[in-house]
Design an enzyme around this catalytic site. Structure first.
Site, PDB file in Angstrom:
ATOM      1  CG  ASP A 322      -2.071   0.931   1.107  1.00  0.00           C
ATOM      2  OD1 ASP A 322      -2.156   1.617   0.073  1.00  0.00           O
ATOM      3  OD2 ASP A 322      -2.884   0.991   2.038  1.00  0.00           O
ATOM      4  CG  ASP A 561      -1.101   0.652   7.566  1.00  0.00           C
ATOM      5  OD1 ASP A 561      -1.940   0.597   6.645  1.00  0.00           O
ATOM      6  OD2 ASP A 561      -0.465   1.675   7.851  1.00  0.00           O
ATOM      7  CG  ASP A 565      -4.323  -2.960   3.754  1.00  0.00           C
ATOM      8  OD1 ASP A 565      -4.693  -2.675   2.601  1.00  0.00           O
ATOM      9  OD2 ASP A 565      -3.695  -2.175   4.480  1.00  0.00           O
TER      10      ASP A 565
END
Length: 822
Positions: A322, A561, A565
């Site tokens: 990400d 995080d 996700d």
């Protein structure tokens, strides 16, 4: 009776629950009293998990002691004891030492990991005695009042009594829809909060809730799934475990009944053959090496939930990351506010700073974007708030309704929709600078958190940005050199993400796509092959991307995080989370970076490569003995001769050419890329030495029969020949040599020579007749050229197989082309 305080990571049996005489319905703002909490605990109504977080001490001892092969060794020892072959029981101390080493190393690793697990254990904010405090989730009790906010995973079944939240119950239902929970609604353990905040009363805890099943799923334990290395070792152990019984019985029958040897000779011959075929140290070595690696990573603030993933990450060829929290720091700053034409043309609208301050004040600081808004906009007006919806990851906006109207803030494509092209140039100009752009505007109706339908009047572009991590470029350059392709998967504008990825040094970051244009599985499959940067990705798409890559035979690692996700983390081959992120992500991941430093990733990959590469080398040493013993046992049965080696001799050779160098080699730094299949690699390396052992020792036995050399002399000569070949293959496997490797080789050789000189009688090494010495010298000289030419022959055969495979591929392609033409 006063209960003893126990470490939360120790194995704890859930105490028998005693029905409560009275349930306490505590006030949402006051919670339970200390006395009520104590009463619940005394009756066993706490939230302790029925499954221990890690292997218990007893589990570790059992797994190292109560094994199939240890049972075989015990039976062999009993048999040797009964026939009076006490000297040939010398393998027993080595087996005991192996088990003790495994126990000590695993206990040491457990202690280190358990300490970190305590620090990283799921926590909850609870209200007690009118005060809020954060405690370990397992310290909660029935009817506790718990405050849940965005990113928190729900540790026990609860009921909302105050506030409103959006919940993702995908861990329960598999669907990622965000469900609004208001007072009176149930919260299921294992689900997690997407936005909002609430007070909830725990209704079902511990063994009564779904949390145990869901925690195992969220932690991606993947029960029964093994890494390639462990699967390969399991195959070897299974084959050896099955084959030793019939071969041992046949050898004993042949020696005692056909060759008319004594019971003692028949037993010792059979035991030597069986011991040689048992890969007793290979599984132990792999377990200990993984445990030591996990402990080493723990020292670097890397928590490993599942040791198998150390190997998996070393094999990864696609890394999905990400933008926020991985490439950039997990903090945002508002860089600028650009007012738009509709706002500038309407002089009746309050100052933009006031409107944005009102909006920020109304929202919860439940994500880093809103934290940045609250930090930047601090001058609200006197417009009372009527309703608020938190940020929706599905629809990419948050809203606030005041007396003066409703306002929305979110991603330009989702806010502007059909009007996006009007402001595209301004938005993408900021995106090309690496900024994230949010649109703030007025909405004609009261938003409900669902998809926007009405037309938004845009007032301003809010420009925010993350700082790129200092070591990001170095880290991504490492992965590029190692042949690992990086895919950036983000919910932000693809132009913005692409620019940030370029600044971070990610290769081909200019290949980007808007994920909202990917409608079908075929679109996603093609995009994963073509693009590097993916913007405007939804939670379901993140999961679909990982699945598409796996379908394309990639080994996929996923870092993340946030709550969005979790689904992708669960499906990835290896998952990595930042500790500063959501509880849900940290619990779903196999590896947690406790200090949130993505720069640890090369170290983790390096650990995995060290484990696999060194275990390939060490595993080959074990297989040399196993393959040789199998071939010699079958040869002994075929020609009706006694197995020439004794158990004590096998133990001596194994100790200094396999066990000790195998363990020391496994600890040498080795960051080479992993190539090929683990099982194929270790067999390929072992076969030349095993064949060399078999050829020279089988030939020695035959010539010994021809020249009437005694069986004791042949046994000693065979043992020393096997040791010579053992040190030769140890040298070949350890190449390229350096000072450390020469040191290991020298220590093992010195240990062998010491035992031959001073402990020869203990290991059954006797003096040899002149006739035997002459045969020994001849066959000793032949060992080096036999091994050298077998290795060359193997290389030639390998090249031939590759050429044949290439030719077959070419033929197949030509046939397909001809078919297409027809």
């Amino acid at each position: 009776m006063k209960r003893k305080k126990k470490n939360v990571t120790s194995v704890q049996k859930t105490p028998e629950r005693i029905p409560m005489k009275q349930r306490y319905q505590a006030d949402a703002d006051f919670g339970l009293t200390a006395e009520q909490v104590k009463e619940y605990r005394a009756h066993g109504w706490d939230n302790r998990s029925v499954a221990p977080p890690s292997k218990s001490v007893s589990d570790i001892v059992k797994s190292n002691v109560l094994t199939y092969f240890n049972l075989i060794f015990l039976l062999l020892s009993v048999i040797l004891f009964l026939v009076g072959a006490y000297r040939d029981m010398s393998f027993l101390p080595i087996i005991i030492a192996n088990s003790l080493i495994g126990i000590v190393q695993e206990l040491s690793a457990k202690k280190t990991l358990d300490n970190l697990t305590v620090l990283n254990a799921p926590k909850a904010t609870v209200v007690r005695n009118g005060k809020t405090k954060t405690i370990a989730a397992e310290r909660l009790v029935l009817d506790d009042i718990v405050i849940f906010s965005a990113g928190a995973q729900i540790p026990a079944d609860a009921k909302v009594i105050k506030g409103s939240v959006k919940v993702n119950e995908s861990l329960l239902t598999g669907e990622s829809d965000e469900i609004v929970k208001n007072p009176g609604d149930s919260l299921m353990s294992g689900s997690f909060i997407v936005s909002g905040s609430c007070h909830a009363r725990l209704e079902k805890i511990g063994e009564d809730s779904y949390v145990n099943k869901l925690t195992m799923e969220a932690k991606a334990a993947r029960v029964g799934e093994q890494s390639e290395m462990i699967r390969s070792i399991d195959k070897i152990v299974l084959i050896a475990g099955i084959s030793i019984v019939p071969i041992g019985l046949i050898l004993f029958y042949q020696g005692y009944w056909i060759q008319q040897n004594s019971m003692k000779e028949s037993v010792t011959s059979m035991v030597a053959a069986v011991i040689g075929m048992i890969p007793e140290g290979l599984y132990l070595l792999s377990s200990v090496t993984l445990a030591v690696s996990a402990a080493r990573l723990a020292m670097k603030k890397v928590l490993v939930h599942d040791m198998k993933c150390i190997e998996t990450l070393a094999r990864v060829d696609v890394l999905c990351v990400d933008k926020t929290g991985t490439i950039t720091e997990n903090k945002m700053l508002v860089q600028d506010v650009i007012t738009l034409e509709p706002y500038e043309n309407d002089k009746s609208i309050p100052p933009i700073e006031e409107l944005l301050s009102n909006f920020a004040e109304a929202q919860e600081a439940d994500n880093i974007t809103m934290e940045a808004m609250k930090e930047r906009f601090t001058t609200p007006g006197a417009d009372p708030v009527v309703d608020v919806t938190g940020f929706s990851s599905a629809y990419k906006y948050s809203s606030a309704t005041f007396n003066s109207g409703s306002y929305v803030l979110g991603a330009p494509e989702f806010i502007l929709r059909g009007d996006y092209d009007t402001y595209r140039e301004q938005i993408e100009a900021q995106g090309k600078l690496g900024y994230r752009v949010l649109v703030f505007g007025k909405y004609p109706a009261k938003p409900d958190g669902g998809k926007l339908v009405g037309t938004v009047t845009p007032y301003a572009l809010v420009i925010v940005a993350n700082k790129i991590r200092n070591d990001a470029k170095k880290t991504f350059q490492y992965f590029h050199r190692q042949g690992v392709e990086v895919k950036v998967i983000s919910g932000d504008n693809p132009v913005t993400v692409s620019e940030v990825a370029k600044q971070a040094g990610i290769a081909n970051a200019d290949l980007y796509v808007d994920a909202s244009t990917l409608k079908t599985e075929e679109d996603i499959d093609e995009a994963m092959k073509k693009y590097v940067v993916f913007g405007r990705v939804t939670p379901n798409q993140k999961r679909a991307f990982v699945q598409a890559l796996k379908k394309q035979k990639h080994t996929v690692a996923m870092t993340g995080d946030g709550v969005n996700d979790v689904l992708a983390l669960k499906d990835a081959d290896c998952s990595v989370a930042m500790a500063a992120g959501s509880d849900a992500a940290a619990q779903a991941a196999q590896i947690v970076l406790l200090d949130n430093d993505f720069a640890h990733m090369p170290q983790i990959v390096g650990e995995g490569r060290q484990v696999v590469n060194n275990l390939e080398r060490s595993g080959s040493l074990f297989l040399v003995k196993n393959i040789f013993s199998l071939l010699l046992s079958l040869f002994s049965i075929f020609v009706a001769m006694s197995y020439p080696l004794r158990p004590s001799q096998i133990s001596l050779i194994s100790a200094f050419t396999i066990g000790l160098p195998g363990f020391l080699n496994s600890q040498i730094p080795n960051r080479d890329r992993i190539t090929g299949n683990f099982l194929h690699n270790i067999i390929r390396r072992a076969i030349p030495a095993a064949l060399t052992d078999f050829i020279v020792i089988a030939s020695l036995v035959i010539f010994g029969e021809v020249f009437a050399v005694s069986s004791k002399d042949i046994s000693t000569a065979s043992a020393i020949l096997m040791a010579i070949v053992g040190f030769m293959i140890l040298y070949h496997i350890m190449k390229p040599m350096n000072k450390i490797k020469w040191g290991i080789w020298g220590i093992c050789l010195a240990g062998m020579l010491f035992c031959l000189a001073f402990m020869h009688s203990f290991f059954g090494i006797t003096g040899m007749s002149m006739r035997c010495i002459m045969l020994f010298v001849v066959f000793s000289i032949t060992t080096e050229p036999i091994l050298r030419y077998l290795i060359k022959l193997q290389h030639l055969a390998g090249r031939g197989m590759h050429r044949l495979a290439d030719a077959l591929k070419g033929t197949r392609k030509a046939l397909l082309d001809s078919y297409d033409e027809v």
